[in-house]
Design an enzyme around this catalytic site. Structure first.
Site, PDB file in Angstrom:
ATOM      1  N   GLU A 122      -5.512  40.641 -78.932  1.00  0.00           N
ATOM      2  CA  GLU A 122      -6.810  41.176 -79.356  1.00  0.00           C
ATOM      3  C   GLU A 122      -7.520  40.241 -80.327  1.00  0.00           C
ATOM      4  O   GLU A 122      -7.880  40.649 -81.427  1.00  0.00           O
ATOM      5  CB  GLU A 122      -6.608  42.541 -80.036  1.00  0.00           C
ATOM      6  CG  GLU A 122      -5.885  43.550 -79.184  1.00  0.00           C
ATOM      7  CD  GLU A 122      -5.492  44.805 -79.964  1.00  0.00           C
ATOM      8  OE1 GLU A 122      -5.237  45.817 -79.307  1.00  0.00           O
ATOM      9  OE2 GLU A 122      -5.447  44.757 -81.206  1.00  0.00           O
ATOM     10  N   PRO A 123      -7.739  39.013 -79.947  1.00  0.00           N
ATOM     11  CA  PRO A 123      -8.426  38.098 -80.881  1.00  0.00           C
ATOM     12  C   PRO A 123      -9.907  38.447 -80.991  1.00  0.00           C
ATOM     13  O   PRO A 123     -10.555  38.771 -80.003  1.00  0.00           O
ATOM     14  CB  PRO A 123      -8.244  36.731 -80.212  1.00  0.00           C
ATOM     15  CG  PRO A 123      -8.125  37.036 -78.743  1.00  0.00           C
ATOM     16  CD  PRO A 123      -7.452  38.388 -78.648  1.00  0.00           C
ATOM     17  N   GLY A 124     -10.416  38.408 -82.215  1.00  0.00           N
ATOM     18  CA  GLY A 124     -11.845  38.616 -82.428  1.00  0.00           C
ATOM     19  C   GLY A 124     -12.430  37.376 -83.062  1.00  0.00           C
ATOM     20  O   GLY A 124     -13.077  36.539 -82.429  1.00  0.00           O
ATOM     21  N   ARG A 125     -12.126  37.212 -84.359  1.00  0.00           N
ATOM     22  CA  ARG A 125     -12.644  36.100 -85.144  1.00  0.00           C
ATOM     23  C   ARG A 125     -12.377  34.739 -84.489  1.00  0.00           C
ATOM     24  O   ARG A 125     -13.253  33.875 -84.470  1.00  0.00           O
ATOM     25  CB  ARG A 125     -11.976  36.131 -86.518  1.00  0.00           C
ATOM     26  CG  ARG A 125     -12.571  35.194 -87.544  1.00  0.00           C
ATOM     27  CD  ARG A 125     -11.675  35.113 -88.784  1.00  0.00           C
ATOM     28  NE  ARG A 125     -11.300  36.402 -89.332  1.00  0.00           N
ATOM     29  CZ  ARG A 125     -12.024  37.069 -90.234  1.00  0.00           C
ATOM     30  NH1 ARG A 125     -13.132  36.555 -90.704  1.00  0.00           N
ATOM     31  NH2 ARG A 125     -11.636  38.255 -90.674  1.00  0.00           N
ATOM     32  N   CYS A 163     -31.102  43.829-104.949  1.00  0.00           N
ATOM     33  CA  CYS A 163     -30.884  44.248-106.335  1.00  0.00           C
ATOM     34  C   CYS A 163     -29.429  44.627-106.558  1.00  0.00           C
ATOM     35  O   CYS A 163     -29.087  45.798-106.718  1.00  0.00           O
ATOM     36  CB  CYS A 163     -31.800  45.422-106.650  1.00  0.00           C
ATOM     37  SG  CYS A 163     -33.498  45.003-106.267  1.00  0.00           S
ATOM     38  N   GLU A 164     -28.555  43.644-106.500  1.00  0.00           N
ATOM     39  CA  GLU A 164     -27.120  43.801-106.724  1.00  0.00           C
ATOM     40  C   GLU A 164     -26.621  42.452-107.224  1.00  0.00           C
ATOM     41  O   GLU A 164     -26.937  41.418-106.624  1.00  0.00           O
ATOM     42  CB  GLU A 164     -26.379  44.046-105.386  1.00  0.00           C
ATOM     43  CG  GLU A 164     -26.659  45.338-104.707  1.00  0.00           C
ATOM     44  CD  GLU A 164     -25.780  46.486-105.191  1.00  0.00           C
ATOM     45  OE1 GLU A 164     -24.797  46.231-105.911  1.00  0.00           O
ATOM     46  OE2 GLU A 164     -26.117  47.629-104.849  1.00  0.00           O
ATOM     47  N   ARG A 208     -19.940  39.268 -95.861  1.00  0.00           N
ATOM     48  CA  ARG A 208     -18.584  38.728 -96.068  1.00  0.00           C
ATOM     49  C   ARG A 208     -18.372  38.117 -97.455  1.00  0.00           C
ATOM     50  O   ARG A 208     -17.342  38.378 -98.080  1.00  0.00           O
ATOM     51  CB  ARG A 208     -18.212  37.737 -94.962  1.00  0.00           C
ATOM     52  CG  ARG A 208     -18.151  38.385 -93.568  1.00  0.00           C
ATOM     53  CD  ARG A 208     -17.514  37.484 -92.520  1.00  0.00           C
ATOM     54  NE  ARG A 208     -16.126  37.235 -92.806  1.00  0.00           N
ATOM     55  CZ  ARG A 208     -15.627  36.143 -93.334  1.00  0.00           C
ATOM     56  NH1 ARG A 208     -16.421  35.121 -93.585  1.00  0.00           N
ATOM     57  NH2 ARG A 208     -14.357  36.027 -93.605  1.00  0.00           N
ATOM     58  N   TYR A 241     -17.903  39.162 -87.731  1.00  0.00           N
ATOM     59  CA  TYR A 241     -18.101  40.052 -88.868  1.00  0.00           C
ATOM     60  C   TYR A 241     -19.355  39.672 -89.654  1.00  0.00           C
ATOM     61  O   TYR A 241     -19.401  39.773 -90.874  1.00  0.00           O
ATOM     62  CB  TYR A 241     -16.844  40.093 -89.760  1.00  0.00           C
ATOM     63  CG  TYR A 241     -15.604  40.424 -88.947  1.00  0.00           C
ATOM     64  CD1 TYR A 241     -15.401  41.717 -88.478  1.00  0.00           C
ATOM     65  CD2 TYR A 241     -14.691  39.437 -88.596  1.00  0.00           C
ATOM     66  CE1 TYR A 241     -14.303  42.017 -87.687  1.00  0.00           C
ATOM     67  CE2 TYR A 241     -13.586  39.731 -87.806  1.00  0.00           C
ATOM     68  CZ  TYR A 241     -13.399  41.021 -87.362  1.00  0.00           C
ATOM     69  OH  TYR A 241     -12.307  41.308 -86.569  1.00  0.00           O
TER      70      TYR A 241
HETATM   71  C1  LIG Z   1      -9.976  43.865 -86.257  1.00  0.00           C
HETATM   72  C2  LIG Z   1      -8.923  44.012 -85.238  1.00  0.00           C
HETATM   73  C3  LIG Z   1      -8.651  42.952 -84.365  1.00  0.00           C
HETATM   74  C4  LIG Z   1      -9.338  41.614 -84.450  1.00  0.00           C
HETATM   75  O1  LIG Z   1      -8.999  40.919 -85.595  1.00  0.00           O
HETATM   76  P1  LIG Z   1      -9.464  39.388 -85.732  1.00  0.00           P
HETATM   77  O2  LIG Z   1      -8.955  38.991 -87.055  1.00  0.00           O
HETATM   78  O3  LIG Z   1     -10.934  39.360 -85.636  1.00  0.00           O
HETATM   79  O4  LIG Z   1      -8.817  38.636 -84.620  1.00  0.00           O
HETATM   80  C5  LIG Z   1      -7.706  43.161 -83.393  1.00  0.00           C
HETATM   81  N1  LIG Z   1      -7.035  44.332 -83.269  1.00  0.00           N
HETATM   82  C6  LIG Z   1      -7.263  45.373 -84.105  1.00  0.00           C
HETATM   83  C7  LIG Z   1      -6.521  46.626 -83.923  1.00  0.00           C
HETATM   84  C8  LIG Z   1      -8.214  45.240 -85.112  1.00  0.00           C
HETATM   85  O5  LIG Z   1      -8.437  46.258 -85.940  1.00  0.00           O
END
Ligand SMILES: *Cc1c(COP(=O)(O)O)cnc(C)c1O
Length: 424
Positions: A278-281, A347-348, A317, A376
């Site tokens: 499950e790669p995102g970043r 304003c923070e 971030r 993100y």
């Molecule tokens: C956020 C998340 C990801 C992705 O994380 P990255 O750091 O963006 O790769 C994968 N699986 C789950 C369950 C998450 O909550």
């Protein structure tokens, strides 16, 4: 000064380009702030993971929460990506881009009845389940719908990954996952969940983890857990190692996909389950930059502040995680640097993109690029201070398009009303 390994954003003739397009041309046309994504960088990163893990043909579920722009999702779906979703809205976006429902994993610690029913109806691959009450609820809803659904238990391996506390998820001090003892008990007594097929093990230990060791520790723990189940005659069909692969923001030297695979694949030898990731970043982080305009430099006698037209509502971030984003000029020639805080108009006191940093002091009105802003970034933006959300642009070669329009005032007051009883 610009040494990131992101070839699709580079200087040519004193101009920052995204692939074949001048960043300044986009910023002038669309206005600022604006997120700009490189199609090529995006698909390259997806392919890097796919290639590195080719031997086991994993289902790569892009973690949509990192960036759910429809053009990004479509580009990845075209590459064969599945999706890791965490809400009913993300499920709808997956359907909108024609994603393969058999490559969708639904995580989140709190799924509503409506979200669960919609996902069952859509025929997703599996639910990643994070508690016993949730399991019971999914079983109940599946029963009403006369369906059997596949479930992976998200186990909490109870390890502390070295990353920012707010993105560290693999310890029992955090809300995520089920402790191993309880998870084992659930697997052993799974017959009581008549409408569930509990046949997966899921871990996700955190985000922006740059070294392999914490992943390997967690994977080994989860594999030992699988071994224990198999000794009791329980077959595990899916093994989901989550996301969390770190990227370069500043001076990190994260593992490459290949280095990661070289360490993980030997652990999976002889296993018959299907690997999920499950790669995102890792996929989208370096595929995006964020463009803002310098308004002016303020000097209060103690400190200098470079004030820009973007704020923490656009890119949270730095405020939220103390995250570092490199800040570079879009036109680098003929300017000197200045030591300052780079701040937004909100304003923070926390509305700061860079603390005590030497940045190039571009002319008032000129553009700055914040790098590695693809993950993100836009997805966490808000309307705080009644600020419209930024626009998003995708570039592919010499073509580009606005893939999310900038919000306008009408968007900001949509659904708002003043009731009769106070309107005199
Ligand atoms: C956020 C998340 C990801 C992705 O994380 P990255 O750091 O963006 O790769 C994968 N699986 C789950 C369950 C998450 O909550």
């Amino acid at each position: 000064m610009y040494s990131h390994p992101i070839h699709d954003f580079s200087y040519r003739n004193e101009e920052l380009y995204c692939e074949g397009i001048k960043v300044s041309a986009i910023a002038k046309k669309v206005g600022t702030p604006v997120y700009i994504y490189s199609y090529q960088t995006l698909v390259d990163h997806f392919r890097k993971i796919k290639e590195a893990f080719r031997a086991v043909n994993p289902i790569i579920c892009f973690a949509m929460k990192a960036n759910s722009n429809l053009a990004i999702l479509k580009a990845l779906a075209n590459e064969g990506a599945g999706f890791d979703i965490v809400s009913g809205g993300e499920l709808k976006k997956a359907r909108l881009v024609g994603a393969d429902m058999k490559k969708i994993a639904f995580a989140s610690v709190g799924k509503t009845d409506g979200e669960i029913a919609d996902a069952i109806k859509a025929g997703i691959l599996l639910f990643n389940v994070e508690s016993k009450p949730e399991l019971e609820n999914i079983n109940r809803i599946a029963g009403k719908m006369k369906k059997t659904v596949q479930v992976a238990l998200r186990v909490n391996p109870d390890i502390d990954a070295p990353t920012h506390d707010k993105i560290n998820t693999g310890s029992l001090k955090k809300k995520f996952g089920i402790d191993l003892k309880t998870a084992r008990k659930i697997f052993l007594e799974q017959k009581i969940y008549k409408n569930l097929h509990i046949n997966g093990v899921h871990i996700h230990i955190g985000s922006q983890i740059t070294k392999a060791e914490p992943f390997l520790t967690a994977i080994k723990k989860a594999l030992a857990f699988v071994d224990g189940l198999e000794k009791n005659g329980i077959k595990v069909d899916y093994f989901d190692i989550g996301g969390g692969l770190g990227i370069v923001y500043n001076d990190e030297t994260p593992q490459t996909a290949r280095e990661f695979a070289d360490k993980v694949l030997p652990l999976l030898k002889g296993r018959t389950f299907r690997l999920l990731m499950e790669p995102g970043r890792f996929i989208v982080g370096n595929a995006g930059i964020f463009i803002t305009r310098k308004l002016y430099l303020k000097d209060n006698g103690v400190k200098k502040f470079m004030i820009v037209d973007a704020g923490m509502n656009d890119l949270v971030r730095p405020s939220m995680y103390g995250a570092y984003h490199e800040i570079i000029p879009v036109k680098p020639s003929g300017i000197a640097s200045v030591m300052c805080d780079v701040v937004g108009p909100i304003c923070e006191s926390g509305d700061v993109f860079a603390h005590d940093r030497r940045v190039m002091n571009v002319k008032d009105g000129d553009f700055l690029a914040l790098l590695s802003a693809g993950a993100y970034g836009y997805v966490m933006s808000s309307n705080y201070n009644v600020r419209p959300r930024a626009a998003e642009v995708m570039v592919k070669g010499r073509q580009w398009a606005v893939v999310q329009e900038r919000e306008n005032f009408k968007d900001l007051i949509k659904g708002a009303s003043i009731p009769e009883f106070i309107s005199h």
